[in-house]
Design an enzyme around this catalytic site. Structure first.
Site: not given
Ligand code: ADP
Length: 178
Positions: A39-40, A123, A125, A127
């Site tokens: 997401v970041d 958290s 994904g 994490y």
């Molecule tokens: P973290 O490091 O907090 O675990 P991540 O970004 O790896 O964060 O993932 C958090 C969640 O967001 C996961 O369930 C992932 O599938 C989901 N995700 C990834 N990209 C997007 C997006 N563009 N929009 C919404 N959710 C997303």
């Protein structure tokens, strides 16, 4: 799926957090606040370079807390960068930290007059937080907050894929029938 809490709605949708037309979107950030994957990375790409410049001024963020920036090229006016816990084994305060991250986001939304806010599943994904357990915590915090804070009118919970969406619908239905 949509649930009404007084005058507010909690919506569950499948989609991309970067494309949400709300006052604030939440980023699942890391404690450096300088970008990352998932997401970041998607949020930084969509918001543009100015976001990183503002993030550099923030001095990072502790796990369980959140900081707010402008939204730059996003439709959302603000981005709330939340730092959820890395999941170890559930015995390292992960649930308290995850709850605290969600609450911090909602409090920032209230303070910055954001009546609508969209969350990703923080958290769950990279994490590694188990999705069902994370969803229970997220919904408990959101439902409690909406019941006490009428200034927030819409919380949209955005799941990236169909499986995550189905899981979240099931958990929310379970919580509402308890
Ligand atoms: P973290 O490091 O907090 O675990 P991540 O970004 O790896 O964060 O993932 C958090 C969640 O967001 C996961 O369930 C992932 O599938 C989901 N995700 C990834 N990209 C997007 C997006 N563009 N929009 C919404 N959710 C997303």
């Amino acid at each position: 799926m949509q649930v009404q809490i007084n005058d507010a709605s909690l919506e569950l949708v499948q989609g991309d957090i970067t494309r949400q037309d709300v006052d604030a979107i939440v980023n699942a950030a890391n404690s450096s606040l300088l970008g990352g994957g998932g997401v970041d990375g998607a949020i930084h790409r969509a918001a543009g370079r100015e976001l990183l410049a503002e993030c550099r001024t923030l001095g990072g963020c502790e796990t369980g807390n959140a900081k707010i920036t402008r939204g730059y090229q996003l439709q959302a006016r603000h981005i709330i960068h939340a730092v959820g816990p890395v999941y170890a084994d559930g015995k390292h305060g992960e649930s308290v930290l995850l709850a605290s991250a969600y609450r911090a986001c909602l409090e920032l939304a209230s303070q910055h007059a954001c009546a609508s806010i969209a969350f990703p599943a923080i958290s769950t994904g990279v994490y590694g937080y188990p999705m069902e357990a994370a969803a229970r915590i997220a919904f408990r915090i959101i439902l409690d907050y909406l019941a006490e804070h009428p200034e927030i009118k819409l919380v949209r919970y955005v799941l990236y894929d169909a499986r995550a969406f189905q899981t979240h619908v099931q958990i929310l239905e379970e919580l509402l029938t308890q």
